[in-house]
Scaffold this motif. Structure first.
Motif, PDB file in Angstrom:
ATOM      1  N   PRO A 202       0.816  -1.221   0.000  1.00  0.00           N
ATOM      2  CA  PRO A 202       0.000   0.000   0.000  1.00  0.00           C
ATOM      3  C   PRO A 202       0.853   1.277   0.000  1.00  0.00           C
ATOM      4  CG  PRO A 202      -0.939  -1.603   1.507  1.00  0.00           C
ATOM      5  CD  PRO A 202       0.394  -2.145   1.078  1.00  0.00           C
ATOM      6  N   VAL A 203       1.936   1.272   0.770  1.00  0.00           N
ATOM      7  CA  VAL A 203       2.834   2.424   0.803  1.00  0.00           C
ATOM      8  C   VAL A 203       3.597   2.546  -0.510  1.00  0.00           C
ATOM      9  CG1 VAL A 203       4.821   3.445   1.971  1.00  0.00           C
ATOM     10  CG2 VAL A 203       3.053   2.291   3.304  1.00  0.00           C
ATOM     11  N   GLN A 204       4.047   1.410  -1.049  1.00  0.00           N
ATOM     12  CA  GLN A 204       4.825   1.428  -2.286  1.00  0.00           C
ATOM     13  C   GLN A 204       4.010   1.945  -3.467  1.00  0.00           C
ATOM     14  OE1 GLN A 204       5.780  -2.710  -2.231  1.00  0.00           O
ATOM     15  NE2 GLN A 204       7.578  -2.456  -0.895  1.00  0.00           N
ATOM     16  N   LEU A 205       2.722   1.635  -3.496  1.00  0.00           N
ATOM     17  CA  LEU A 205       1.873   2.112  -4.585  1.00  0.00           C
ATOM     18  C   LEU A 205       1.743   3.636  -4.571  1.00  0.00           C
ATOM     19  CD1 LEU A 205      -0.974  -0.573  -4.545  1.00  0.00           C
ATOM     20  CD2 LEU A 205       0.860  -0.327  -6.231  1.00  0.00           C
ATOM     21  N   GLU A 206       1.878   4.208  -3.390  1.00  0.00           N
ATOM     22  CA  GLU A 206       1.757   5.658  -3.262  1.00  0.00           C
ATOM     23  C   GLU A 206       3.089   6.373  -3.390  1.00  0.00           C
ATOM     24  OE1 GLU A 206      -1.044   7.394  -3.073  1.00  0.00           O
ATOM     25  OE2 GLU A 206      -2.205   5.525  -3.181  1.00  0.00           O
ATOM     26  N   HIS A 207       4.140   5.777  -2.833  1.00  0.00           N
ATOM     27  CA  HIS A 207       5.406   6.496  -2.710  1.00  0.00           C
ATOM     28  C   HIS A 207       6.577   5.816  -3.407  1.00  0.00           C
ATOM     29  CE1 HIS A 207       3.407   9.101   0.164  1.00  0.00           C
ATOM     30  NE2 HIS A 207       3.021   8.030   0.849  1.00  0.00           N
TER      31      HIS A 207
ATOM     32  N   SER B 282      -0.177  -4.246 -10.800  1.00  0.00           N
ATOM     33  CA  SER B 282      -1.129  -3.284 -10.226  1.00  0.00           C
ATOM     34  C   SER B 282      -1.702  -2.336 -11.269  1.00  0.00           C
ATOM     35  CB  SER B 282      -0.454  -2.460  -9.127  1.00  0.00           C
ATOM     36  OG  SER B 282       0.542  -1.598  -9.673  1.00  0.00           O
TER      37      SER B 282
ATOM     38  N   ARG C 160      -0.275   0.369 -12.034  1.00  0.00           N
ATOM     39  CA  ARG C 160       0.124   1.702 -11.610  1.00  0.00           C
ATOM     40  C   ARG C 160       1.643   1.838 -11.730  1.00  0.00           C
ATOM     41  NH1 ARG C 160      -2.930   2.695  -5.931  1.00  0.00           N
ATOM     42  NH2 ARG C 160      -1.699   4.630  -6.069  1.00  0.00           N
TER      43      ARG C 160
ATOM     44  N   VAL D 219       5.025   2.348 -10.505  1.00  0.00           N
ATOM     45  CA  VAL D 219       5.705   2.300  -9.208  1.00  0.00           C
ATOM     46  C   VAL D 219       7.194   2.515  -9.455  1.00  0.00           C
ATOM     47  CG1 VAL D 219       6.211   0.932  -7.148  1.00  0.00           C
ATOM     48  CG2 VAL D 219       3.988   0.697  -8.291  1.00  0.00           C
TER      49      VAL D 219
ATOM     50  N   ASN E 287      -9.505  -3.671   1.276  1.00  0.00           N
ATOM     51  CA  ASN E 287     -10.106  -2.394   0.920  1.00  0.00           C
ATOM     52  C   ASN E 287     -11.596  -2.523   0.670  1.00  0.00           C
ATOM     53  OD1 ASN E 287      -7.645  -1.079   1.094  1.00  0.00           O
ATOM     54  ND2 ASN E 287      -7.177  -1.303  -1.087  1.00  0.00           N
TER      55      ASN E 287
END
Length: 304
Positions: free
Chosen positions: A150-155, A213, A215, A217, A290
């Motif tokens: 979850p953190v890796q997908l954002e940052h 994903s 996304r 990354v 989620n």
């Protein structure tokens, strides 16, 4: 005589119990646990519960009996583990255990990064005890990374590994190896270097996470000081953050966690779990979590 698993309610210990129950009757398995309530499900499956606390040697003396084969799952409290492990070794020796199996770190005495220090000291304690032993020198867990998705997908994916390869495997892979050694023959006084079949870099990990994903990354290679700031900023205790950064710089970057011995696959009789499979399972688990959270929020809103 039983197979005694310490730390049996932990993430690795529970998986070892599962693997053992697939191989031997439940009445041959004992779980050494601090909190019996947390192990109620194991008792319901026929596993004997034995109260045991690494910090209370008197409980360890009652938990290990003559002829037992003991799996010492290394403690999680970095900085305190040598004394804790010494208490288990002393109890096993006093009881006349048949063999002591220990989950250490890949490389054993040749690993010179800080996280390895307590593992090396424990192996020496076991050797000095004169007990028959088996050393399971586990490499990095793939879940060390996928737990942060979850953190890796954002940052993005951060590290200080300088492109070093990581021969990781899943906890389930390592648990299967432990069960094979605990129930099999010919493992006395041997050390196994355990790692995944295919090592990977953080850049490759980020690419796989992006692919699955959908996304983008990024992989961010950071100087050690910046990496330390990220980890402490995320809430990790400073001592643990320093050790993890040292693993990157002194371990992974120098190839010490790349593995490649093939011992793990040979022990479990199958290929180790590919990185892509572990990423897929973690993404699915996150999606389910989620969805559950959204459903619960909607239900609460409708009820108000």
């Amino acid at each position: 005589m039983s197979i005694v698993v310490t730390g049996a309610t932990g993430q690795l210990g529970r998986l070892v119990i599962d693997e053992l129950l697939a191989r031997v009757p439940a009445d041959q398995v004992a779980a050494a646990v601090r909190d019996e309530q947390k192990a109620a499900d194991l008792a319901a499956r026929g596993v004997e519960l034995r109260p045991a606390d690494y910090d209370r040697p008197e409980t360890l003396a009652a938990a290990i009996r003559p002829g037992d084969t003991v799996l010492l799952v290394s403690g999680s409290e970095v900085g305190r583990r040598v004394d804790q492990h010494a208490a288990v070794v002393a109890a096993a020796r006093a009881a006349g255990a048949a063999r002591l199996v220990y989950t250490g770190v890949l490389g054993g005495p040749d690993a010179d990064f800080r996280l390895a220090d307590e593992h090396k000291a424990t192996e020496q304690l076991i050797l000095d005890s004169g007990l028959p032993y088996t050393f399971l020198r586990n490499g990095w867990y793939t879940e060390n990374y996928t737990a942060l998705i979850p953190v890796q997908l954002e940052h993005g994916v951060v590290g200080s590994t300088a492109g070093g390869r990581i021969g990781s495997a899943t906890r389930a892979d390592y648990a299967a190896a432990a069960a094979a050694v605990l129930t099999g023959e010919g493992h006395e006084n041997r050390a196994y270097e355990l790692s995944g079949d295919q090592a990977w870099t953080l850049e490759e990990y980020a690419a796989e996470l992006s692919r699955q994903s959908g996304r983008a990354v990024a992989h961010h290679e950071l100087p050690a000081e910046a990496n330390l700031a990220v980890l402490t900023g995320a809430g990790l205790p400073p001592q643990l953050a320093e050790i993890l950064v040292d693993v990157d710089v002194s371990g992974i970057a120098r190839g010490l966690l790349a593995g490649g011995s093939g011992d793990l696959a040979r022990l479990i009789g199958r290929p180790t779990t590919p990185l892509a499979d572990t990423v897929a399972r973690a993404l699915a688990a996150n999606a389910n979590a989620n969805a559950t959270a959204t459903a619960n929020a909607n239900a609460a809103a409708n009820a108000s």
